[in-house]
Motif scaffolding. Structure first.
Motif, mmCIF file in Angstrom:
data_model
loop_
_atom_site.group_PDB
_atom_site.id
_atom_site.type_symbol
_atom_site.label_atom_id
_atom_site.label_comp_id
_atom_site.label_asym_id
_atom_site.label_seq_id
_atom_site.Cartn_x
_atom_site.Cartn_y
_atom_site.Cartn_z
ATOM 1 N N VAL A 1 14.833 18.129 -9.656
ATOM 2 C CA VAL A 1 13.382 18.298 -9.801
ATOM 3 C C VAL A 1 12.682 16.947 -9.806
ATOM 4 C CG1 VAL A 1 11.590 18.935 -11.480
ATOM 5 C CG2 VAL A 1 13.402 20.552 -10.923
ATOM 6 N N MET A 2 13.272 15.981 -10.489
ATOM 7 C CA MET A 2 12.638 14.668 -10.596
ATOM 8 C C MET A 2 12.630 13.939 -9.242
ATOM 9 S SD MET A 2 13.856 13.365 -14.363
ATOM 10 C CE MET A 2 12.449 12.291 -14.571
ATOM 11 N N VAL A 3 13.766 13.987 -8.529
ATOM 12 C CA VAL A 3 13.825 13.302 -7.233
ATOM 13 C C VAL A 3 12.877 13.962 -6.230
ATOM 14 C CG1 VAL A 3 15.317 12.663 -5.298
ATOM 15 C CG2 VAL A 3 16.174 12.494 -7.632
ATOM 16 N N VAL A 4 12.780 15.296 -6.268
ATOM 17 C CA VAL A 4 11.841 15.998 -5.384
ATOM 18 C C VAL A 4 10.407 15.571 -5.689
ATOM 19 C CG1 VAL A 4 10.852 18.251 -4.826
ATOM 20 C CG2 VAL A 4 13.329 17.963 -4.934
ATOM 21 N N CYS A 5 10.076 15.459 -6.964
ATOM 22 C CA CYS A 5 8.721 15.019 -7.346
ATOM 23 C C CYS A 5 8.426 13.613 -6.828
ATOM 24 C CB CYS A 5 8.551 15.063 -8.857
ATOM 25 S SG CYS A 5 8.406 16.727 -9.545
ATOM 26 N N LEU A 6 9.432 12.754 -6.799
ATOM 27 C CA LEU A 6 9.234 11.401 -6.273
ATOM 28 C C LEU A 6 8.750 11.448 -4.827
ATOM 29 C CD1 LEU A 6 12.341 9.414 -7.621
ATOM 30 C CD2 LEU A 6 10.050 9.541 -8.582
ATOM 31 N N GLY A 7 9.282 12.411 -4.066
ATOM 32 C CA GLY A 7 8.864 12.511 -2.676
ATOM 33 C C GLY A 7 7.570 13.262 -2.464
ATOM 34 N N VAL A 8 7.336 14.292 -3.289
ATOM 35 C CA VAL A 8 6.197 15.178 -3.053
ATOM 36 C C VAL A 8 4.876 14.561 -3.492
ATOM 37 C CG1 VAL A 8 5.156 17.380 -3.744
ATOM 38 C CG2 VAL A 8 7.578 17.284 -3.111
ATOM 39 N N PHE A 9 4.867 13.853 -4.615
ATOM 40 C CA PHE A 9 3.596 13.454 -5.211
ATOM 41 C C PHE A 9 3.172 12.022 -4.900
ATOM 42 C CE2 PHE A 9 4.916 17.048 -7.865
ATOM 43 C CZ PHE A 9 3.774 17.829 -7.758
ATOM 44 N N GLY A 10 4.015 11.257 -4.218
ATOM 45 C CA GLY A 10 3.609 9.914 -3.823
ATOM 46 C C GLY A 10 2.350 9.864 -2.973
ATOM 47 N N PRO A 11 2.148 10.813 -2.035
ATOM 48 C CA PRO A 11 0.965 10.746 -1.170
ATOM 49 C C PRO A 11 -0.372 10.871 -1.879
ATOM 50 C CG PRO A 11 2.646 12.131 -0.164
ATOM 51 C CD PRO A 11 3.113 11.825 -1.551
ATOM 52 N N VAL A 12 -0.400 11.340 -3.132
ATOM 53 C CA VAL A 12 -1.693 11.423 -3.826
ATOM 54 C C VAL A 12 -2.154 10.051 -4.316
ATOM 55 C CG1 VAL A 12 -1.124 13.755 -4.591
ATOM 56 C CG2 VAL A 12 -0.790 11.848 -6.156
ATOM 57 N N THR A 13 -1.267 9.073 -4.309
ATOM 58 C CA THR A 13 -1.608 7.764 -4.867
ATOM 59 C C THR A 13 -2.781 7.094 -4.174
ATOM 60 O OG1 THR A 13 0.715 7.509 -5.475
ATOM 61 C CG2 THR A 13 -0.660 5.529 -5.566
ATOM 62 N N PRO A 14 -2.849 7.054 -2.830
ATOM 63 C CA PRO A 14 -4.027 6.429 -2.211
ATOM 64 C C PRO A 14 -5.336 7.080 -2.624
ATOM 65 C CG PRO A 14 -2.270 6.698 -0.594
ATOM 66 C CD PRO A 14 -1.847 7.445 -1.824
ATOM 67 N N LEU A 15 -5.326 8.395 -2.823
ATOM 68 C CA LEU A 15 -6.544 9.081 -3.271
ATOM 69 C C LEU A 15 -6.930 8.633 -4.679
ATOM 70 C CD1 LEU A 15 -5.675 12.694 -2.035
ATOM 71 C CD2 LEU A 15 -7.009 10.942 -0.850
ATOM 72 N N LEU A 16 -5.949 8.526 -5.563
ATOM 73 C CA LEU A 16 -6.219 8.069 -6.924
ATOM 74 C C LEU A 16 -6.694 6.620 -6.935
ATOM 75 C CD1 LEU A 16 -3.121 9.626 -8.752
ATOM 76 C CD2 LEU A 16 -5.487 10.451 -8.807
ATOM 77 N N ALA A 17 -6.068 5.790 -6.103
ATOM 78 C CA ALA A 17 -6.446 4.376 -6.065
ATOM 79 C C ALA A 17 -7.864 4.198 -5.539
ATOM 80 C CB ALA A 17 -5.460 3.597 -5.197
ATOM 81 N N ARG A 18 -8.247 4.996 -4.557
ATOM 82 C CA ARG A 18 -9.608 4.920 -4.031
ATOM 83 C C ARG A 18 -10.620 5.365 -5.077
ATOM 84 N NH1 ARG A 18 -10.791 4.498 1.269
ATOM 85 N NH2 ARG A 18 -12.645 5.784 0.962
ATOM 86 N N ARG A 19 -10.251 6.352 -5.865
ATOM 87 C CA ARG A 19 -11.188 6.913 -6.839
ATOM 88 C C ARG A 19 -11.275 6.084 -8.116
ATOM 89 N NH1 ARG A 19 -14.410 8.000 -9.851
ATOM 90 N NH2 ARG A 19 -15.241 10.010 -10.555
ATOM 91 N N PHE A 20 -10.112 5.628 -8.619
ATOM 92 C CA PHE A 20 -10.081 4.982 -9.929
ATOM 93 C C PHE A 20 -9.674 3.505 -9.882
ATOM 94 C CE2 PHE A 20 -9.032 9.504 -10.643
ATOM 95 C CZ PHE A 20 -10.128 9.859 -11.412
ATOM 96 N N GLY A 21 -9.108 3.054 -8.767
ATOM 97 C CA GLY A 21 -8.596 1.692 -8.684
ATOM 98 C C GLY A 21 -7.112 1.651 -9.015
ATOM 99 N N LEU A 22 -6.427 0.652 -8.492
ATOM 100 C CA LEU A 22 -4.984 0.538 -8.683
ATOM 101 C C LEU A 22 -4.612 0.369 -10.153
ATOM 102 C CD1 LEU A 22 -3.984 -1.751 -5.691
ATOM 103 C CD2 LEU A 22 -3.138 0.559 -6.107
ATOM 104 N N ASP A 23 -5.367 -0.482 -10.858
ATOM 105 C CA ASP A 23 -4.990 -0.807 -12.232
ATOM 106 C C ASP A 23 -5.104 0.387 -13.157
ATOM 107 O OD1 ASP A 23 -4.519 -3.400 -11.439
ATOM 108 O OD2 ASP A 23 -6.543 -4.082 -11.913
ATOM 109 N N ARG A 24 -6.158 1.177 -13.014
ATOM 110 C CA ARG A 24 -6.311 2.360 -13.854
ATOM 111 C C ARG A 24 -5.323 3.455 -13.457
ATOM 112 N NH1 ARG A 24 -12.922 1.986 -13.733
ATOM 113 N NH2 ARG A 24 -13.049 0.164 -15.112
#
Length: 390
Positions: free
Chosen positions: A50-73
């Motif tokens: 489950v953990m390794v699958v999550c590593l692959g599945v949820f990585g693509p949301v990071t650019p959206l979060l970084a655009r919205r909140f910034g890398l540091d937050r």
């Protein structure tokens, strides 16, 4: 170095140390977890899956979060969610065990993608050095977690639930150190262009992704099966465990040194190919003479795998022209890469079951390494992704 810079580096290193303990700390406790929670072997193995699958599945949301909140937050939030996830899975019942593990792994997926962009943004003139520090910290975190959870359990008497909850403490300390940076005005990728289109169209992206995925596959195969290979070759159980620890320790040193050297050159091809060849030699040693010089094979394997991981992340940080593109490339390479890697231990075990030995699986691993070397050859050549390509 100013106090602010010291806190920034310390927070960065401690954040990196938190990227593997939630995963690596499960295996030594797995028998106890299965007995206590009432899980079958398949159910116990599913925790890591489950953990390794999550590593692959949820990585693509990071650019959206970084655009919205910034890398540091985004990084700060990841640390807090890791702490919440490892604490949650220590509560009673299988559902919260899986939910907490998935929550922690989702945060790790986001941080995996964020960290190369954080290096690019905060340490633009020291990308090679800080990438080495980052990778060495990740490997050290995995090594410490796998080696210390049982002694900590015995010393404290807390049981696996208490030890799991204790893994939240380093994440909270890292969040505390990173908090001043997260409170500053965010200047990350959130207001920049959306680079996914250019990244997905570039052949460089897919060579980097292949390199990331294949080196991760061979790493997770060894993490899962290396002690068993030596046990079935006739070595005692304690020595088989020490050999896994040895190759992990070698990776810490290698992953710190190699990016410093490789980052000085426009092309990383000689280093990537050399790392792949060393990993091949480690596999050949286990295939042809596993008990003749096992310590030597593990040192060679550790150098090769540590260098391969470090170089994959270094290339992710070097090729893009700006942090936004680093985040996009990192999201693609790590998400697809971990999806590839998740298949490795399963397929390796299947080949072992069908063939009745380790010769066929190790030969298959050597075939994967040949493809990894080819991918590394193309990924390691000088190229630029980013604003000029948009």
């Amino acid at each position: 170095m100013s106090l602010r810079s010291a806190v920034l580096v310390a927070g960065f290193v401690l954040a990196a140390l938190n990227l593997r303990p939630a995963i690596a700390g499960v295996s030594p406790l797995l028998d106890e977890i299965m007995t206590d929670v009432g899980l079958s072997p398949a159910g116990g193995g599913a925790v890591t899956t489950v953990m390794v699958v999550c590593l692959g599945v949820f990585g693509p949301v990071t650019p959206l979060l970084a655009r919205r909140f910034g890398l540091d937050r985004t990084l700060l939030a990841g640390l807090l969610v890791i702490a919440a996830g490892v604490a949650l899975r220590g509560l009673d019942g299988a559902p919260v065990l899986y939910l907490g593990s998935a929550l922690a792994a989702t945060a790790i997926a986001v941080m995996n993608v964020s960290m190369p962009a954080v290096v690019k943004e905060h340490f633009p003139t020291r990308v090679n050095l800080l990438t080495g520090v980052y990778v060495a910290s990740v490997v050290a975190g995995a090594t410490l977690a796998s080696g210390l959870v049982i002694p900590i359990e015995h010393a404290t008497g807390y049981g696996w639930r208490g030890v799991s909850a204790l893994l939240a403490v380093p994440a909270l300390l890292a969040a505390l150190l990173w908090l001043p940076q997260a409170l500053r005005k965010q200047s990350g990728a959130q207001n920049g262009p959306r680079p996914f289109g250019a990244v997905l169209r570039s052949p460089v992206t897919w060579w980097v992704t292949a390199l990331m995925g294949l080196q991760s596959l061979t790493f997770y195969v060894m993490l899962a099966w290396l002690p068993t290979i030596f046990l079935e070759a006739g070595l005692p159980a304690d020595q088989a465990g020490y050999l896994l620890s040895l190759t992990n320790l070698v990776q810490v040193v290698t992953s710190l040194a190699i990016p410093v050297l490789a980052g000085r050159r426009a092309s990383q091809v000689p280093y990537v190919v050399g790392a792949g060849v060393l990993t091949v030699l480690g596999y050949l040693g286990m295939l042809l003479a596993p008990t003749a010089a096992p310590w030597l094979w593990m040192i060679v394997l550790g150098i090769g795998q540590g260098a391969s991981f470090a170089l994959a992340l270094l290339i992710i940080a070097l090729r893009p022209a700006d942090p936004a593109t680093v985040t996009a490339l990192s999201a693609v390479a790590q998400s697809v890469g971990y999806a590839i890697a998740a298949l490795g231990p399963l397929l390796f075990g299947f080949l072992r079951e069908v063939s009745g030995g380790w010769t066929v699986p190790l030969l298959a691993g050597l075939g994967v390494l040949m493809v990894q070397i080819v991918a590394g050859w193309f990924a390691g050549r000088p190229a630029t992704l980013g604003k000029a390509n948009l």
